[in-house]
Scaffold this motif. Structure first.
Motif, PDB file in Angstrom:
ATOM      1  N   ARG A 286      31.886  43.173  34.839  1.00  0.00           N
ATOM      2  CA  ARG A 286      31.146  42.763  33.642  1.00  0.00           C
ATOM      3  C   ARG A 286      31.820  43.306  32.380  1.00  0.00           C
ATOM      4  NH1 ARG A 286      24.594  43.302  34.043  1.00  0.00           N
ATOM      5  NH2 ARG A 286      24.192  41.315  35.126  1.00  0.00           N
ATOM      6  N   ASP A 287      32.129  44.599  32.398  1.00  0.00           N
ATOM      7  CA  ASP A 287      32.720  45.253  31.235  1.00  0.00           C
ATOM      8  C   ASP A 287      34.097  44.669  30.910  1.00  0.00           C
ATOM      9  OD1 ASP A 287      32.857  47.553  29.257  1.00  0.00           O
ATOM     10  OD2 ASP A 287      34.552  48.082  30.552  1.00  0.00           O
ATOM     11  N   LEU A 288      34.938  44.528  31.927  1.00  0.00           N
ATOM     12  CA  LEU A 288      36.312  44.087  31.694  1.00  0.00           C
ATOM     13  C   LEU A 288      36.401  42.597  31.399  1.00  0.00           C
ATOM     14  CD1 LEU A 288      38.073  46.189  34.464  1.00  0.00           C
ATOM     15  CD2 LEU A 288      38.186  46.555  31.992  1.00  0.00           C
ATOM     16  N   SER A 289      35.505  41.797  31.983  1.00  0.00           N
ATOM     17  CA  SER A 289      35.561  40.355  31.724  1.00  0.00           C
ATOM     18  C   SER A 289      35.111  40.019  30.302  1.00  0.00           C
ATOM     19  CB  SER A 289      34.725  39.583  32.747  1.00  0.00           C
ATOM     20  OG  SER A 289      33.362  39.935  32.672  1.00  0.00           O
ATOM     21  N   HIS A 292      38.410  40.445  28.818  1.00  0.00           N
ATOM     22  CA  HIS A 292      39.393  39.532  29.401  1.00  0.00           C
ATOM     23  C   HIS A 292      38.661  38.347  30.025  1.00  0.00           C
ATOM     24  CE1 HIS A 292      42.450  42.774  29.063  1.00  0.00           C
ATOM     25  NE2 HIS A 292      41.494  43.571  29.488  1.00  0.00           N
ATOM     26  N   PRO A 293      38.166  37.401  29.218  1.00  0.00           N
ATOM     27  CA  PRO A 293      37.433  36.252  29.785  1.00  0.00           C
ATOM     28  C   PRO A 293      38.327  35.446  30.740  1.00  0.00           C
ATOM     29  CG  PRO A 293      37.189  36.361  27.384  1.00  0.00           C
ATOM     30  CD  PRO A 293      38.252  37.347  27.751  1.00  0.00           C
ATOM     31  N   LEU A 313      28.829  37.504  34.919  1.00  0.00           N
ATOM     32  CA  LEU A 313      30.177  37.132  35.351  1.00  0.00           C
ATOM     33  C   LEU A 313      30.373  35.623  35.274  1.00  0.00           C
ATOM     34  CD1 LEU A 313      30.811  39.523  38.391  1.00  0.00           C
ATOM     35  CD2 LEU A 313      31.338  39.853  35.972  1.00  0.00           C
ATOM     36  N   ILE A 314      29.328  34.866  35.611  1.00  0.00           N
ATOM     37  CA  ILE A 314      29.415  33.410  35.498  1.00  0.00           C
ATOM     38  C   ILE A 314      29.608  33.010  34.033  1.00  0.00           C
ATOM     39  CG2 ILE A 314      28.100  31.269  35.748  1.00  0.00           C
ATOM     40  CD1 ILE A 314      26.832  32.530  38.269  1.00  0.00           C
ATOM     41  N   ALA A 315      28.855  33.647  33.127  1.00  0.00           N
ATOM     42  CA  ALA A 315      28.982  33.347  31.698  1.00  0.00           C
ATOM     43  C   ALA A 315      30.371  33.694  31.166  1.00  0.00           C
ATOM     44  CB  ALA A 315      27.915  34.105  30.914  1.00  0.00           C
ATOM     45  N   ASN A 316      30.981  34.745  31.738  1.00  0.00           N
ATOM     46  CA  ASN A 316      32.325  35.141  31.318  1.00  0.00           C
ATOM     47  C   ASN A 316      33.418  34.374  32.059  1.00  0.00           C
ATOM     48  OD1 ASN A 316      31.208  36.969  29.542  1.00  0.00           O
ATOM     49  ND2 ASN A 316      31.527  38.756  30.855  1.00  0.00           N
ATOM     50  N   LYS A 317      32.991  33.365  32.838  1.00  0.00           N
ATOM     51  CA  LYS A 317      33.903  32.464  33.549  1.00  0.00           C
ATOM     52  C   LYS A 317      34.841  33.205  34.504  1.00  0.00           C
ATOM     53  CE  LYS A 317      33.699  28.989  29.885  1.00  0.00           C
ATOM     54  NZ  LYS A 317      34.430  28.173  28.904  1.00  0.00           N
ATOM     55  N   VAL A 318      34.254  34.158  35.177  1.00  0.00           N
ATOM     56  CA  VAL A 318      35.005  34.946  36.148  1.00  0.00           C
ATOM     57  C   VAL A 318      35.210  34.145  37.424  1.00  0.00           C
ATOM     58  CG1 VAL A 318      34.687  36.876  37.774  1.00  0.00           C
ATOM     59  CG2 VAL A 318      34.436  37.240  35.314  1.00  0.00           C
ATOM     60  N   LYS A 319      36.376  34.298  38.036  1.00  0.00           N
ATOM     61  CA  LYS A 319      36.633  33.739  39.363  1.00  0.00           C
ATOM     62  C   LYS A 319      36.607  34.882  40.372  1.00  0.00           C
ATOM     63  CE  LYS A 319      40.004  31.439  42.346  1.00  0.00           C
ATOM     64  NZ  LYS A 319      41.398  30.987  42.499  1.00  0.00           N
ATOM     65  N   MET A 330      44.567  43.707  50.137  1.00  0.00           N
ATOM     66  CA  MET A 330      44.036  43.579  48.784  1.00  0.00           C
ATOM     67  C   MET A 330      45.138  43.693  47.733  1.00  0.00           C
ATOM     68  SD  MET A 330      40.714  43.026  48.807  1.00  0.00           S
ATOM     69  CE  MET A 330      40.094  43.653  47.261  1.00  0.00           C
ATOM     70  N   LYS A 331      46.033  44.638  47.912  1.00  0.00           N
ATOM     71  CA  LYS A 331      47.150  44.800  46.969  1.00  0.00           C
ATOM     72  C   LYS A 331      47.973  43.517  46.880  1.00  0.00           C
ATOM     73  CE  LYS A 331      48.211  49.024  48.375  1.00  0.00           C
ATOM     74  NZ  LYS A 331      48.652  50.416  48.538  1.00  0.00           N
ATOM     75  N   ARG A 332      48.252  42.938  48.039  1.00  0.00           N
ATOM     76  CA  ARG A 332      49.054  41.717  48.067  1.00  0.00           C
ATOM     77  C   ARG A 332      48.327  40.563  47.373  1.00  0.00           C
ATOM     78  NH1 ARG A 332      53.283  41.465  52.147  1.00  0.00           N
ATOM     79  NH2 ARG A 332      53.607  43.577  52.899  1.00  0.00           N
ATOM     80  N   ARG A 333      47.036  40.438  47.650  1.00  0.00           N
ATOM     81  CA  ARG A 333      46.287  39.335  47.054  1.00  0.00           C
ATOM     82  C   ARG A 333      46.189  39.489  45.538  1.00  0.00           C
ATOM     83  NH1 ARG A 333      45.167  34.240  48.961  1.00  0.00           N
ATOM     84  NH2 ARG A 333      43.192  33.469  48.130  1.00  0.00           N
ATOM     85  N   VAL A 334      45.957  40.711  45.069  1.00  0.00           N
ATOM     86  CA  VAL A 334      45.914  40.974  43.624  1.00  0.00           C
ATOM     87  C   VAL A 334      47.259  40.640  43.000  1.00  0.00           C
ATOM     88  CG1 VAL A 334      45.750  42.814  41.890  1.00  0.00           C
ATOM     89  CG2 VAL A 334      44.071  42.690  43.740  1.00  0.00           C
ATOM     90  N   ASN A 335      48.330  41.035  43.681  1.00  0.00           N
ATOM     91  CA  ASN A 335      49.674  40.771  43.173  1.00  0.00           C
ATOM     92  C   ASN A 335      49.983  39.280  43.140  1.00  0.00           C
ATOM     93  OD1 ASN A 335      52.853  40.501  43.985  1.00  0.00           O
ATOM     94  ND2 ASN A 335      52.508  42.237  42.616  1.00  0.00           N
ATOM     95  N   GLU A 336      49.617  38.565  44.212  1.00  0.00           N
ATOM     96  CA  GLU A 336      49.931  37.135  44.320  1.00  0.00           C
ATOM     97  C   GLU A 336      49.130  36.281  43.336  1.00  0.00           C
ATOM     98  OE1 GLU A 336      50.802  37.326  49.162  1.00  0.00           O
ATOM     99  OE2 GLU A 336      48.980  36.386  48.384  1.00  0.00           O
ATOM    100  N   THR A 337      47.861  36.645  43.109  1.00  0.00           N
ATOM    101  CA  THR A 337      46.993  35.827  42.256  1.00  0.00           C
ATOM    102  C   THR A 337      47.053  36.225  40.790  1.00  0.00           C
ATOM    103  OG1 THR A 337      45.089  37.290  42.626  1.00  0.00           O
ATOM    104  CG2 THR A 337      45.382  35.446  44.161  1.00  0.00           C
ATOM    105  N   GLY A 338      47.648  37.389  40.509  1.00  0.00           N
ATOM    106  CA  GLY A 338      47.641  37.872  39.132  1.00  0.00           C
ATOM    107  C   GLY A 338      46.255  38.303  38.687  1.00  0.00           C
ATOM    108  N   ALA A 339      45.395  38.672  39.634  1.00  0.00           N
ATOM    109  CA  ALA A 339      44.034  39.098  39.310  1.00  0.00           C
ATOM    110  C   ALA A 339      44.061  40.338  38.430  1.00  0.00           C
ATOM    111  CB  ALA A 339      43.254  39.386  40.591  1.00  0.00           C
TER     112      ALA A 339
END
Length: 499
Positions: A286-289, A292-293, A313-319, A330-339
């Motif tokens: 919530r805080d970071l989105s 960073h919308p 989170l929905i209002a901030n258009k979070v995926k 998790m590290k790989r997925r964060v790296n691959e998606t640019g999350a």
């Protein structure tokens, strides 16, 4: 030629002291863990080092590696054996000494070294040892690399080379501390309980938090490898209860608990409420989105459903991207998606730039929590908790199940729920709305109540989590339904903790 490792050797014998012992099940999905002296000996650790070096060369990576160790009575000896194997395989070793796992990951960037091998059993009970390793920062090995490594070590398929070298990097923790504290102090004074369970983070966490402007109440920060009170595990209710008591006694703003090797952080709010790490993740999202919308957050399958349903989170258009549990996945997925961040219920958080470097670090997580409170003056941690939609969730519960049996049991549980879903059968009194089988099975009923069963990646256990957005009673009904399926398998033993 170095001898082929044996799966079992009798201690206090000539064979035990002259041959390598490596139990095959110690090679986990994304790291390696053994009961020291019962499942691996020092020559076995040496074989592991030769295997890592052989694999690094086969991957075409520059043969340089950061090595560190945690605070257990035997970790330094294990590291020396590992280093000897790495050097025999032609690796240049950069030894950073007694450190947390995130310090070793940071060293890959700070020293410009591509590979890492951190000797740690994390939060496992005394007697365990292990290695977290990688060859492509900020990532650590996944199933493919671990399978290759296992084959090399167990078959003694080592390629020994010239060129091995050793360098000790003196006072490396100071470089890490400077990296985290070379920033403005917080604007609003916070009193923080820093709990370390007598693990490695105790040598560093209070100092870092004080440098950021916090008033720190240290709790069990004296290093003691016997872990005299409880395991340093922020999912363990004993540790969380101890933090709760300290927060209430000292009227602290927040309690932060760090695990044995410092890569996870648990949270207790100002009212003494133990907040599971996935709910803290929703607060941070919530805080970071807001800053960073449209951000993407990777979430492990053990975590709350709020990442997908929370209105803020929905209002901030979070995926929200639900993914496999495990720090390597998790590290790989964060790296691959640019999350922006990956959140795991166990307390592993993976902050990408501009907050972090993509790896899990309990102190980076703690700083993010402190910054969130600093950005919300007048709001306490309990206020942020109460602002979330109410759900009733369990801690992570782990019934014993042998390593040799656990994956087969999970396959049967997955098949059970897939059959129930296809036949329209009821689970906890309702039809199945959704099944997620990316990592074990997460079964969701029509009212959103869900239960998860998966195999632990680092211990002879299963993992069970349940949550309901409706009521505590519905949460308990789902647990009863899931546990009822597990009880059909005599290989599944007692839980470490239950609701």
């Amino acid at each position: 030629m170095f001898p082929k490792p044996e799966p079992v050797l009798k201690p206090n014998t000539y064979a035990y002291e002259s041959r390598p012992m490596v139990k095959p099940t110690g090679f986990r999905e994304y790291d390696a863990r053994w009961l020291y002296e019962k499942e691996i000996n020092l020559m076995g650790v040496q074989a592991l080092g030769m295997g890592i070096g052989t694999l690094v060369h086969a991957m075409g990576q520059r043969p340089e590696i950061v090595v560190g160790h945690d605070f257990r009575s035997y970790s330094a000896a294990i590291k020396v054996a590992l280093v000897s194997g790495l050097m025999a395989a032609g690796m240049k070793v950069h030894d950073i000494g007694l450190v947390t796992s995130p310090m070793a990951y940071f060293a890959q960037f700070d020293l410009d070294v591509p590979c890492v091998a951190m000797v740690t059993a994390s939060h496992n009970d005394n007697g365990w040892t292990g290695v977290k390793m990688g060859a492509n920062r900020p990532l650590t090995f996944g199933p493919d690399e671990m399978t290759r490594l296992k084959e090399i070590v167990l078959n003694a398929a080592f390629e020994l080379r010239e060129g091995g070298a050793y360098r000790f990097v003196q006072d490396f923790p100071e470089r890490y501390i400077a990296d985290l504290t070379s920033r403005p102090k917080i604007k609003n004074k916070l009193k923080v309980v820093a709990a370390c369970g007598n693990g490695t983070a105790g040598a560093f966490a209070p100092r870092i938090l004080e440098a950021l402007g916090c008033e720190v109440v240290p709790l069990d920060c004296e290093l003691d490898h016997t872990f005299p009170k409880y395991n340093p595990n922020p999912e363990d209710m004993k540790m969380l209860h101890a933090i709760r008591d300290a927060v209430l006694e000292h009227k602290a703003d927040v309690g932060l608990g760090f695990d044995g090797d410092g890569d996870r952080c648990g949270v207790v709010d100002d009212e003494g409420e133990e907040i599971f790490a996935d709910k803290v993740g929703v607060m941070l999202a919530r805080d970071l989105s807001a800053l960073h919308p449209n951000a993407t957050f990777v979430v492990d399958v053990k975590s709350t459903g709020l990442f997908a349903t929370d209105p803020v989170l929905i209002a901030n258009k979070v995926k929200a991207d639900y993914w496999k549990t495990g720090h390597s996945y998790m590290k790989r997925r964060v790296n691959e998606t640019g999350a922006l961040v990956g959140f795991e219920k166990s307390g592993h958080y993976f902050f990408n730039e501009p907050i972090g470097r993509g790896y899990d670090d309990g102190l980076v997580s703690a700083i993010a929590i402190i910054d969130m409170l600093d950005r919300n003056p007048g709001k306490k941690m309990s206020d942020l908790r109460k602002a979330l939609p109410k759900t009733w969730g369990s801690p992570t519960m782990s019934p014993h199940c042998a390593d040799e049996a656990k994956y087969g049991i999970v396959d049967q549980v997955v098949a059970h729920f897939e059959k129930a879903s296809s036949e329209g059968a009821l689970v906890a009194g309702q039809k199945i709305r959704d099944l997620v089988t990316v990592n074990g099975v997460r079964v969701t009923a029509e009212d959103g109540t869900w239960g998860l069963v998966r195999a632990s990646s680092n211990k002879p256990e299963l993992v069970v989590v349940v949550e309901s957005p409706v009521s505590e009673a519905r949460m308990r009904e789902m647990f009863a339904a899931v546990d009822g399926v597990l009880r059909a398998h005599p290989e599944v033993g007692e839980y470490n903790q239950t609701i």
